[in-house]
Design an enzyme around this catalytic site. Structure first.
Site, short mmCIF file in Angstrom:
data_model
loop_
_atom_site.label_atom_id
_atom_site.label_comp_id
_atom_site.label_asym_id
_atom_site.label_seq_id
_atom_site.Cartn_x
_atom_site.Cartn_y
_atom_site.Cartn_z
N ARG A 1 0.84 -1.21 0.00
CA ARG A 1 0.00 0.00 0.00
C ARG A 1 0.87 1.25 0.00
O ARG A 1 0.55 2.25 -0.65
CB ARG A 1 -0.95 -0.02 1.21
CG ARG A 1 -2.00 1.06 1.14
CD ARG A 1 -3.06 0.90 2.21
NE ARG A 1 -2.49 1.02 3.55
CZ ARG A 1 -3.18 0.79 4.68
NH1 ARG A 1 -4.44 0.40 4.61
NH2 ARG A 1 -2.61 0.92 5.86
N GLU B 1 -16.07 6.39 4.96
CA GLU B 1 -15.32 5.91 6.12
C GLU B 1 -15.21 7.02 7.14
O GLU B 1 -15.85 8.06 6.99
CB GLU B 1 -13.94 5.39 5.68
CG GLU B 1 -13.06 6.42 5.01
CD GLU B 1 -11.67 5.88 4.71
OE1 GLU B 1 -11.16 5.02 5.45
OE2 GLU B 1 -11.07 6.36 3.73
N LYS C 1 -2.57 6.51 1.47
CA LYS C 1 -2.34 7.02 2.82
C LYS C 1 -1.41 8.24 2.73
O LYS C 1 -0.21 8.17 3.03
CB LYS C 1 -1.75 5.91 3.69
CG LYS C 1 -2.28 5.95 5.12
CD LYS C 1 -2.16 4.62 5.80
CE LYS C 1 -2.20 4.75 7.30
NZ LYS C 1 -3.34 5.48 7.86
N1 PLP Z 1 -9.08 4.49 6.80
C1 PLP Z 1 -8.24 5.49 7.11
C2 PLP Z 1 -8.55 6.84 6.61
C3 PLP Z 1 -7.11 5.22 7.88
O1 PLP Z 1 -6.26 6.18 8.21
C4 PLP Z 1 -6.86 3.91 8.33
C5 PLP Z 1 -5.68 3.59 9.10
O2 PLP Z 1 -4.71 3.12 8.63
C6 PLP Z 1 -7.78 2.90 7.97
C7 PLP Z 1 -8.87 3.24 7.21
C8 PLP Z 1 -7.57 1.50 8.41
O3 PLP Z 1 -6.58 0.88 7.64
P1 PLP Z 1 -5.73 -0.32 8.24
O4 PLP Z 1 -6.69 -1.34 8.66
O5 PLP Z 1 -4.90 -0.75 7.10
O6 PLP Z 1 -4.95 0.24 9.36
C1 COI Z 2 -3.81 3.52 11.63
O1 COI Z 2 -4.79 2.93 12.04
O2 COI Z 2 -2.69 3.01 11.55
C2 COI Z 2 -3.89 4.89 11.18
O3 COI Z 2 -3.00 5.34 10.52
C3 COI Z 2 -5.03 5.72 11.56
C4 COI Z 2 -4.63 6.99 12.21
C5 COI Z 2 -5.86 7.78 12.39
C6 COI Z 2 -3.90 6.79 13.49
#
Ligand code: PLP
Ligand code: COI
Length: 341
Positions: free
Chosen positions: A82, A220, A184
């Site tokens: 990612r 989200e 991200k």
């Molecule tokens: N959506 C957003 C905007 C995020 O910042 C995060 C955090 O990483 C997620 C979703 C969840 O992603 P993940 O499960 O890969 O941490």
């Molecule tokens: C994560 O879950 O790793 C994120 O980057 C989300 C952030 C809002 C702390």
């Protein structure tokens, strides 16, 4: 290795400096070897592309101590790929995925004393990031970059642990159609700062963002994807090109189908149908699965039948199974758990 003296059980989601970080620099078209260092500060030009044009991306994953005492990470290969997608979208050089995995491993191993013990409720949050570091004044990508990983021990993202949250429907967007919502990038989070501060002022824990084009579909929150459960126990999760492809959500979809035998629908979710769901949760690395008890749409309250006291039963099963896999209590699918040597 002796653990640091930290009150693990009472950690919040805050930055705490740990001893080591990994740093690699990109110059003249190539990444240097990189190293684990102790200096937590960065000196860059006042005109660095990151400072002027927000050319920065990041990742988030966690290290866990398993029941049998190993330190592990969860699906770090998905963070590596990612981050590569994020880099390509912001015209940044990709930090090679194999090297990303090695760097995570080295940084966690160096900070092993900060990995919270099994059963403490805390984890070591790992934050890889990259930014354009040389001076750029015309709008264009930088030529030089720094890739860096720091770690910090954390507790729950939302104060109160697993107490159901109250969220509101935001009038602000966090992403644009055909924008950067699916990567991200730091800029997405800058977009959300006003909205989250305002939400907190109004007494809400988070914002539910709608699709920026029609404002009729659920996207989200600022830091997590949504999972809903229908009254007949189907798991429903929004599909959209402008949300972050959450690794936790993708893992929970697998857990729901393969471990719990539930039906899963990954599809567009209309705001209008939210009132009919039985349970709602926010899922992400930081959020794990945080239950939502109430969604407020401009004064109109949607109260989830699971209530404000505890997680709904399906959300609880998903939570127990996912954390069971992460902590080594349950068998993991091939390749999900990466043991730090
Ligand atoms: N959506 C957003 C905007 C995020 O910042 C995060 C955090 O990483 C997620 C979703 C969840 O992603 P993940 O499960 O890969 O941490
Ligand atoms: C994560 O879950 O790793 C994120 O980057 C989300 C952030 C809002 C702390």
């Amino acid at each position: 290795m002796e653990k640091k003296k930290i009150d693990w059980a009472n950690l919040g989601f805050d930055y705490q400096k740990t001893d080591y970080r990994f740093v690699a620099n990109y110059k003249d078209g190539a990444w240097d070897e990189g190293a684990v260092i102790t200096d937590d500060t960065i000196t860059i030009s006042e005109c660095a592309c990151v400072l002027q044009y927000a050319q920065t991306i990041f990742e988030g994953l966690k290290a866990y101590t398993t029941e049998d005492g190993h330190i592990v990470t969860f699906r770090p290969d998905l963070n590596a790929s990612r981050m590569a997608d994020s880099a390509r979208r912001l015209e940044m050089p990709v930090f090679p995925e194999e090297r990303f995995l090695e760097a995570v491993e080295k940084t966690v191993a160096a900070n092993a004393a900060y990995v919270p013990p099994y059963g403490s409720g805390a984890t070591l949050y790992i934050r890889p990031f990259m930014f354009g570091s040389n001076a750029v004044i015309g709008v264009k990508p930088a030529d030089e970059y720094q890739f860096r990983i720091f770690t910090t021990p954390v507790g729950p993202y939302f104060k109160g642990g697993v107490k159901p949250l109250t969220i509101r429907i935001s009038d602000f967007d966090r992403a644009a159609p055909c924008g950067t919502g699916n990567i991200k990038a730091g800029l997405n989070y800058a977009m959300s700062l006003y909205a989250i501060v305002d939400a907190h002022h109004q007494g809400f824990d988070e914002n539910m963002y709608l699709d920026p084009k029609t404002r009729t579909k659920v996207e989200e929150t600022g830091g997590a994807n949504f999972l809903f459960v229908t009254k007949d126990n189907k798991v429903v999760t929004p599909k959209s090109d402008s949300i972050l492809p959450s690794i936790t959500r993708r893992s929970l979809v697998h857990v729901a189908k393969e471990y719990l035998g539930l039906k899963v629908e990954e599809r567009e979710v209309l705001l209008d149908e939210v009132k009919d769901f039985a349970e709602c949760g926010l899922c992400g690395t930081a959020a794990v699965i945080s239950p939502v008890g109430k969604i407020v749409d401009h004064g109109k309250e949607i109260c989830l039948p699971s209530g404000m006291n505890a997680m709904g039963p399906v959300t609880q099963k998903l939570y127990d199974t996912l954390t069971g896999i992460q902590m080594g209590r349950l068998p993991a699918p091939e390749g999900w758990i990466h043991v730090i040597q």
